[in-house]
Design a protein around this motif. Structure first.
Motif, mmCIF file in Angstrom:
data_model
loop_
_atom_site.group_PDB
_atom_site.id
_atom_site.type_symbol
_atom_site.label_atom_id
_atom_site.label_comp_id
_atom_site.label_asym_id
_atom_site.label_seq_id
_atom_site.Cartn_x
_atom_site.Cartn_y
_atom_site.Cartn_z
ATOM 1 N N UNK A 1 31.103 32.491 44.562
ATOM 2 C CA UNK A 1 31.205 33.203 45.868
ATOM 3 C C UNK A 1 32.328 33.749 46.216
ATOM 4 N N UNK A 2 33.395 33.154 46.027
ATOM 5 C CA UNK A 2 34.825 33.567 46.313
ATOM 6 C C UNK A 2 35.127 34.765 45.574
ATOM 7 N N UNK A 3 34.699 34.945 44.361
ATOM 8 C CA UNK A 3 34.912 36.190 43.566
ATOM 9 C C UNK A 3 34.443 37.395 44.239
ATOM 10 N N UNK B 1 39.457 34.953 40.388
ATOM 11 C CA UNK B 1 40.264 35.932 39.995
ATOM 12 C C UNK B 1 39.910 36.317 38.358
ATOM 13 N N UNK B 2 39.570 35.466 37.552
ATOM 14 C CA UNK B 2 38.843 36.012 36.207
ATOM 15 C C UNK B 2 37.764 36.669 36.326
ATOM 16 N N UNK B 3 36.744 36.214 37.195
ATOM 17 C CA UNK B 3 35.492 36.962 37.551
ATOM 18 C C UNK B 3 35.671 38.198 38.067
ATOM 19 N N UNK B 4 36.681 38.288 38.850
ATOM 20 C CA UNK B 4 36.823 39.740 39.498
ATOM 21 C C UNK B 4 37.418 40.707 38.542
ATOM 22 N N UNK B 5 38.226 40.116 37.721
ATOM 23 C CA UNK B 5 38.917 40.904 36.615
ATOM 24 C C UNK B 5 37.737 41.562 35.891
ATOM 25 N N UNK B 6 36.857 40.629 35.174
ATOM 26 C CA UNK B 6 35.853 41.013 34.432
ATOM 27 C C UNK B 6 34.704 41.842 35.045
ATOM 28 N N UNK C 1 37.278 34.917 54.708
ATOM 29 C CA UNK C 1 36.379 34.578 53.939
ATOM 30 C C UNK C 1 36.292 33.353 53.218
ATOM 31 N N UNK C 2 37.682 33.181 52.540
ATOM 32 C CA UNK C 2 37.920 32.092 51.532
ATOM 33 C C UNK C 2 38.050 30.706 52.149
ATOM 34 N N UNK C 3 38.378 30.669 53.723
ATOM 35 C CA UNK C 3 38.591 29.517 54.615
ATOM 36 C C UNK C 3 37.133 28.902 54.783
ATOM 37 N N UNK C 4 36.293 29.967 54.990
ATOM 38 C CA UNK C 4 34.938 29.390 55.198
ATOM 39 C C UNK C 4 34.179 28.773 53.904
ATOM 40 N N UNK C 5 34.650 29.331 52.849
ATOM 41 C CA UNK C 5 34.268 28.862 51.574
ATOM 42 C C UNK C 5 34.856 27.432 51.172
ATOM 43 N N UNK C 6 35.983 27.531 51.454
ATOM 44 C CA UNK C 6 36.761 26.048 51.511
ATOM 45 C C UNK C 6 35.960 24.952 52.249
#
Length: 223
Positions: free
Chosen positions: A103-105, A32-37, A149-154
Motif C-alpha cells: 500500500x505505501x509503495x 522503496x524497492x517496489x517503487x524503483x521496480x 498517507x504513510x501516517x494513515x498506513x502506520x
C-alpha cells in the motif's frame, strides 16, 4: 486479580510495538524497492512488479499472514528437504511488512509523481546519474508529500498486528485472549486491550502531526 495480569499485558503491549516498528522499517525499505521496480524503464521489470503489488493489495491481510507462516516452512522443505520452523514473530514481521509495502509503495509513487520533472532534468543537466538524483534530490522531497498517507498506513499497521496472534505471537490481542481464558471476563480484558490500542494510536497521531509540521515548515514559511 486485575493487577495480577497487568505485567503480562504490558509485556504484550511492548511486543505489539516492537512488531509494528520492525514491520514499518522493513516495509518502508520494501516499498522503496517496489517503487524503483514499478518505475523501471524496462517493461519486463515494471509489469510483473505492478501485478505482484496488485495481487498483494487484493488479498485479505490474514491470508497473507497465514501464507507466509505456513508457506515458508513448506517451501523451504521442498527446496532443501529439511523441515525448518520459522519464528512466528519473524513471519509476522515479514507478512506485515509486505502488506504495508504494497500500500505505501503506491503512496510513495504518487509522491514521486508530484515532484516536478524539472528536478530530474536538473540532475541530468549536472551530469548526475538517475539513481543518484533519485536518492539525493527526489527522495528527500518525497517524504513531505507522502507523510500524510504513510501516517494513515502506520495506524492501519498498528491495528493489523492483531492478526499475528493467530500464528502464536504473544502480542496484545493474544495475551488478552489468554487472560480471558483464565478469568472468564471477556468484556474487561478485551476492553482493556482496546484502550491500550487507542492510547498507542493517539500517541502515534501526536508524533506524526509533529513530524508533518517539521517536514512542511518551509512551505508554511517557518524557520
Amino acid at each position: 486479580m486485575f493487577f495480577e495480569y497487568l505485567p503480562l499485558m504490558s509485556t504484550a503491549t511492548l511486543m505489539t510495538l516492537g512488531l509494528a516498528v520492525c514491520s514499518l522499517i522493513a516495509g518502508l525499505v520494501l516499498a522503496i524497492f517496489f517503487v524503483v521496480l514499478e518505475t523501471n524503464k524496462f517493461v519486463c521489470v515494471r509489469k510483473p512488479t505492478a501485478i505482484f503489488v496488485t495481487l498483494l493489495r487484493g488479498l485479505p491481510e490474514i491470508l497473507v499472514v497465514l501464507l507466509i507462516y505456513f508457506g515458508s516452512t513448506e517451501l523451504v522443505e521442498k527446496l532443501t528437504g529439511e523441515y525448518i520452523e520459522f519464528s512466528p514473530f519473524l513471519c509476522g514481521v515479514i507478512a506485515l511488512a509486505i502488506i504495508f509495502a504494497a500500500y505505501s509503495s503506491q503512496t510513495l509513487r504518487g509522491a514521486i509523481q508530484a515532484i516536478p520533472l524539472g528536478q530530474w532534468e536538473s540532475g541530468a543537466a549536472l551530469g548526475l546519474s538517475r539513481g543518484y538524483t533519485f536518492v539525493n534530490i527526489i527522495l528527500p522531497q518525497v517524504w513531505r508529500h507522502a507523510l500524510p498517507g504513510l501516517s494513515n498506513q502506520w495506524l492501519v499497521l498498528l491495528k493489523d498486528t492483531a492478526l499475528v496472534s493467530l500464528i502464536g505471537v504473544d502480542d496484545l490481542m493474544r495475551q488478552a485472549s489468554l487472560v480471558n481464558t483464565n478469568t472468564h471476563q471477556p468484556f474487561t480484558w478485551y476492553s482493556f486491550a482496546a484502550l491500550l490500542y487507542l492510547i498507542i494510536t493517539l500517541v502515534s497521531q501526536f508524533f506524526m502531526r509533529k513530524l508533518e509540521m517539521r517536514f512542511t515548515r518551509f512551505e508554511r514559511g517557518v524557520k
